[in-house]
Motif scaffolding. Structure first.
Motif, short mmCIF file in Angstrom:
data_model
loop_
_atom_site.label_atom_id
_atom_site.label_comp_id
_atom_site.label_asym_id
_atom_site.label_seq_id
_atom_site.Cartn_x
_atom_site.Cartn_y
_atom_site.Cartn_z
N LEU A 102 0.82 -1.21 0.00
CA LEU A 102 0.00 0.00 0.00
C LEU A 102 0.86 1.26 0.00
N ARG A 134 3.64 1.77 -1.23
CA ARG A 134 4.42 2.00 -2.44
C ARG A 134 3.55 2.66 -3.50
N THR A 135 2.29 2.93 -3.18
CA THR A 135 1.38 3.44 -4.20
C THR A 135 0.79 4.79 -3.79
N ARG A 136 -0.03 5.31 -4.69
CA ARG A 136 -0.60 6.64 -4.45
C ARG A 136 -1.47 6.67 -3.20
N ILE A 137 -2.11 5.53 -2.87
CA ILE A 137 -3.01 5.53 -1.72
C ILE A 137 -2.23 5.72 -0.43
N ARG A 181 0.71 7.08 -0.16
CA ARG A 181 1.23 8.45 -0.12
C ARG A 181 0.16 9.43 0.34
N ALA A 182 -1.06 9.21 -0.13
CA ALA A 182 -2.15 10.10 0.27
C ALA A 182 -2.36 10.02 1.79
N ILE A 199 -0.14 9.29 4.11
CA ILE A 199 0.94 9.98 4.81
C ILE A 199 0.79 11.49 4.67
N TYR A 231 -10.43 9.59 1.84
CA TYR A 231 -9.23 8.87 2.24
C TYR A 231 -9.19 8.59 3.74
N MET A 255 -11.42 5.71 4.14
CA MET A 255 -10.77 4.52 3.59
C MET A 255 -9.76 3.96 4.59
N MET A 305 7.91 12.14 4.30
CA MET A 305 8.19 11.45 3.03
C MET A 305 9.50 11.93 2.43
N LEU A 313 3.51 12.42 -5.09
CA LEU A 313 2.20 12.72 -4.54
C LEU A 313 1.43 13.70 -5.41
N HIS A 319 -1.21 12.42 -7.74
CA HIS A 319 -2.30 11.63 -7.16
C HIS A 319 -3.61 11.66 -7.96
N MET A 343 -4.07 9.53 -11.12
CA MET A 343 -3.80 8.09 -11.12
C MET A 343 -5.08 7.31 -10.82
N THR A 347 -4.98 3.81 -9.49
CA THR A 347 -4.82 2.69 -8.57
C THR A 347 -5.88 2.71 -7.48
N LEU A 399 -7.79 0.87 -3.97
CA LEU A 399 -7.29 0.27 -2.73
C LEU A 399 -6.89 -1.18 -2.95
N ALA A 432 -3.75 -1.50 -4.85
CA ALA A 432 -2.62 -1.09 -4.03
C ALA A 432 -2.18 -2.21 -3.11
N LEU A 433 -3.15 -2.93 -2.51
CA LEU A 433 -2.80 -4.00 -1.57
C LEU A 433 -2.10 -5.14 -2.30
N TYR A 493 -0.55 -4.80 -5.35
CA TYR A 493 0.57 -4.16 -6.00
C TYR A 493 0.87 -4.70 -7.38
N GLU A 547 2.73 2.89 -11.13
CA GLU A 547 3.79 3.48 -10.32
C GLU A 547 5.09 3.59 -11.11
#
Lengths: 295, 347, 273
Positions: free
Chosen positions: B191, B193-196, B198-199, B201, B220, B223, C98, C106, C109, C112, C114, C116, C119-120, C122, C130
């Motif tokens: 998770l 490593r992806t845009r989600i 990052r969002a 954080i 988010y 989510m 980050m 970011l 965002h 994109m 992707t 949830l 993302a899990l 990948y 990515e």
């Protein structure tokens, strides 16, 4: 509604007012700390509990008269406040509010453990020092303890309010609450204000603890009372003393009504339901200051 | 400066384990995990299962609290939702175990999203307190919704059955719980490593700027709550299969504090931290048990001492790590690793 | 910029108030396609407030904001970002937890897809997307802004000038149609200012991105902007080409009494010489 027992309702409401005054006192301790140091102290219920147990030790254990034990309990509360501020809150200065909040969760855990270790996990009651003769307000019966609790809490709150308004230290505390940096540069000893706020809050909490213990008995779980106090200050607004007072009365009444008419298990449910509703409608409480965010 | 880390492709640079040495260690670790049940005693298997369940729940809490910055004090109550969901499915519906676990996760995710709704209006501490409120309301439901939860008496859960195999003892359950823990951790690592990720954080670090940069905050935040609750739901479901009885007392408020302590001790906003925190916090009571056992000749009532000592130690760990090592065990671990990168040629 | 082309951004009659305090009062201006437009004015004139209204962070009391002819008033901030309104912030708003690379990524965002579940897992869609992003960020943005040596550093460790540059990089990753820069060279030394000016011009020329900036550095504004809007006490007091604006007596009066008058004087002498 001919079947509705108004006398009983009045009695329940008076009991609720009594509990509300204690909640308001605890809430005041909470707001004092928040105003001065911006710390949301989740351990306030446990600080209150320590006060009650110290009182218990001095009366039931050492057989001191109640007033001497009360002084000892208040002193212990103040000392606890000072130690906590110096040892774990000050090192967290500048950390995020959430980290400090979690530190106070840890503190609560430590205090509960200490009480269980020292006094055992079983609930007990404080020796009676208020007398038992019931009090009648008009035709309504009220427990003597609740009346005394209400009167004492009201008096203490009044003293705090006056001190806050007119005493030099109170003014300095309000200045610190408004703007730490500016207060510092005006020659106000801000760290001393922090300590002072925690000491006073500790004393107020210990006092509230003795009253709460006298009314409802003491146990390592009595910190739950702090959760209700938390609801009080959130409903009233974290930085508002008036909010703590009105919130205290409001929550006291609602808990009394819910506990009587719905059943004891509904007390916390109603309190926290109220909390959620207030948060959704007025996120900063009824009297709290709205924080303005900047980009 | 690390050596031997030159990459040919961007994909290699973004791999979870980016050197062969790391991959070798990881392989060894997995092999050990597979071999473990054949070597360990019943007690250690029991502990391993409990640790793995906690790893799942702590990873979930770390996603919402450590990575998204939304402090949740309801993780134990969410586990309760998952546990009751499994108990209900097993006793009333008789559906297969894996399906029950998935359903427990999804149901808890829905409840979590519901609990996250106050984040529409409030944040920070106010939100933390709203999660306390939700957790108290959930407890009330556990204790009073008799037709589903059987009130304070609780529900007995039959052992899990997968493809006709009964998973009664820790030895068998280990092969269900551990792979799920692996998947949970892997999912969380992916998770971020992806845009989600990052969002999430970005919301933690500065939510209002994140919004202006194109991240819909409410979606988010919900989510994140839902995902954390999914993890809690699965962990709670496994918990139900593991302990086989679910009561309202199984998931007290202090259990939520236990999970919070685990992410603080392990390292907030660190996947590795979730694992280290879960292992550490699960083992602490066991170590204390041994400690109290050793000291028992000196104590009048050793058993009575254990519980308060545990409470105190949890509290001290929370305070100590926040004051002295805010990044937790994960930071200590990476310090040790840095030391060995060039060892023994360090100047 | 011949005036016939539709402006990329138009602000019409924008008013904003906090309680009784009028921050913006009937502000109107247009940002021509492909221009560098600068908003100047004394401190507290409301420059950043205009940016915040355009981003959607503030809700104006009255007025319209048209982006490519469309009224974006009802859109919430993320939707505006997805349309191509990218910005940097006056008090650098990088995400401290980050790395530089993740901060830049970011920015993409909103573009994109992707989910949830992707993302899990990948592998598959998330990874593809990515990797594509990584390549583009590396080859188009990091190379361009010369920040390849810091890509894996946490932003907290960077100098002020570099942070501003990373913020620009993140805004570029947002696929901007208009780039709003809030004081891009504030607090920078001469060399850093020149670097930033070069980057801004390159973004305009090579990327074809329109630029709207708030800035105090008159030297930079005279050098790179095509169009200047002067704001004072929440009102537009002048607009036009840089040279016209600095000769405007209202503008000079607005700057008198504020520290920036010296900057203007120097600029005048530069023009005369």
């Amino acid at each position: 509604m001919s079947g509705f027992d108004w006398l009983f309702f009045t009695e329940v409401s008076l009991a609720g007012l009594g509990a509300g005054a204690l909640l308001a006192l605890t809430g005041l301790a909470f707001v004092l700390i928040y105003k001065a140091t911006k710390v949301v102290n989740l351990a306030i219920g446990e600080m209150l509990m320590i006060g009650a147990y110290v009182f218990f030790s001095f009366t039931a254990g050492l057989g001191l008269p109640w007033w001497a034990a009360l002084i000892a309990a208040l002193a212990a509360g103040g000392l606890l406040g000072a130690v906590v501020e110096r040892a774990i809150i000050r090192p967290m200065l500048g950390e995020s509010a959430i980290s400090v909040f979690m530190v106070t969760i840890g503190l609560g855990s430590v205090l509960i453990g200490l009480v269980e270790l020292t006094w055992g996990a079983a609930p007990t009651s404080l020796p009676d020092f208020m007398g038992k003769a019931p009090v009648f307000i008009g035709p309504a019966y009220v427990s003597r303890k609740i009346v005394i609790g209400f009167a004492v809490a009201a008096a203490v709150i009044a003293v705090f309010l006056i001190a806050f308004r007119y005493w030099r230290g109170g003014v300095a505390l309000r200045a610190t609450a408004t703007d730490q940096g500016a207060a510092y540069s005006c020659g106000i000893n801000v760290p001393a204000i922090f300590s002072m706020a925690w000491v006073f809050a500790g004393v107020a909490a210990a006092g509230a603890g003795v009253l709460v213990g006298a009314v409802g008995g003491i146990s390592p779980n009595m910190g739950v009372f702090g959760l209700s106090a938390l609801v009080v200050v959130i409903v009233g607004g974290l930085d508002s003393i008036a909010g703590a007072l009105i919130g205290g009365i409001l929550v006291g009444l609602i808990e009394a009504w819910a506990g009587t008419y719905l059943g004891g298990e509904y007390k916390l449910l109603t309190t926290f339901g109220l909390l959620l509703i207030v948060l959704m409608i007025r996120p900063y409480g009824l009297f709290g200051t709205v924080e303005i965010e900047r980009l | 400066m690390r050596i031997g880390t030159a990459k040919q492709t961007y994909a290699a640079d973004e791999a979870l384990f980016d050197t062969n040495v790391q991959r070798a260690w990881m392989g060894l670790f997995i092999a050990l995990c597979v071999a473990f049940p054949f070597m360990a005693s019943e007690y250690w298997l029991y502990m391993a299962c409990l640790v793995a369940i906690h790893v799942i729940s702590v990873t979930g809490l770390n996603i919402v609290t450590g990575f998204t910055g939304l402090v949740s004090l309801g993780q134990a109550a969410f586990m309760g939702v998952g546990a009751y969901a499994v108990a209900y499915a097993e006793t009333k519906l008789g559906t297969p175990a894996l399906l029950n676990l998935l359903a427990a996760g999804l149901l808890t995710a829905a409840v979590g999203a519901l609990v996250g709704i106050p984040s529409l209006r409030v944040k920070g501490l106010y939100l933390a307190i709203a999660t306390i409120a939700s957790s108290i309301i959930l407890h009330f439901i556990f204790a009073n919704w008799d037709s589903v939860t059987n009130g304070v008496k609780g529900v007995s859960v039959p052992p899990a059955r997968i493809f006709g195999v009964e998973l009664g003892r820790p030895f068998a359950l280990y092969f269900l719980i551990l792979p799920l823990a692996f998947l949970s951790v892997l999912g969380a690592a992916n998770l971020f490593r992806t845009r989600i990720g990052r969002a999430f954080i970005a919301i933690r670090d500065r939510d209002i700027s994140a919004e202006v940069l194109g991240i819909p905050l409410l979606r988010y935040k919900l989510m994140s709550f839902a995902l954390a609750s999914f993890y809690a739901g699965v962990a709670g479901g496994l918990w139900a299969y593991f302990f086989r009885v679910v009561t309202p007392e199984s998931f007290p408020f202090v259990y939520s504090i236990f999970f919070l302590a685990a992410i603080i001790v392990g390292g907030m906003g660190s996947i590795l931290g979730s694992i280290l925190g879960a292992v550490f916090m699960t083992m602490v009571p066991e170590v204390l048990k041994i400690g109290v056992g050793v000291a028992s000749p000196l104590l009048s009532d050793a058993v009575a001492v254990l519980s308060p000592v545990r409470t105190i130690v949890f509290g001290i760990l929370i305070i100590g790590f926040l004051v002295f090592e805010p990044h937790g065990l994960a930071e200590i671990w990476s310090r040790i690793r840095r030391f060995f990168h060039l060892w023994p040629f360090k100047t | 910029m011949d005036g016939t082309e539709r402006p990329v951004l138009e602000v019409n009659g924008l008013s904003l108030a906090f309680g009784g305090l009028k921050v913006l009062n009937d502000v109107s201006f247009a940002v021509p396609q492909g221009s560098v437009t600068a908003i100047i004015g004394p401190n507290g004139a409301g420059k950043t407030s205009i940016f915040n209204c355009i981003s959607g962070f503030y809700r104006p009391k009255a007025g319209h904001i048209l982006f490519e002819g469309e009224d974006i008033g009802p859109f919430h901030p993320p939707r505006r970002a997805a349309l191509g309104l990218a910005r940097t912030f006056q008090n650098i708003a990088l995400f401290r937890g980050m790395t530089v690379l993740d901060n830049i990524k970011l920015g993409r965002h909103a573009h994109m897809k992707t989910s949830l579940l992707d993302a899990l897992c990948y592998f598959g869609r998330a990874r593809r997307e990515e990797m594509e992003l990584r390549r583009e960020v590396e080859e188009k943005i990091i190379d361009f802004l010369e920040i390849d040596h810091i890509r894996n550093k946490p932003v907290a460790s960077l100098s002020y000038g570099l942070r501003k540059r990373v913020e620009l990089a993140r805004a570029l990753a947002m696929k901007p149609k208009i780039l709003m820069l809030d004081e891009p060279v504030a607090g920078m030394n001469r060399e850093e200012t020149e670097d930033m000016a070069r980057f801004i011009l390159d973004v305009k020329e090579e990327w074809g991105v329109t630029i709207l900036m708030v800035e105090h550095d008159m030297g930079l504004i005279m050098d790179i902007s095509d169009h200047v809007v002067v704001l004072n006490f929440g009102q537009v007091i002048a607009a036009g080409k840089p040279a016209e604006v600095t000769a405007n007596p209202d503008v000079i009066r607005a700057y008198l009494g504020s520290g920036d008058v010296e900057a203007l004087r120097r600029e005048f002498r530069g023009e005369a010489a």
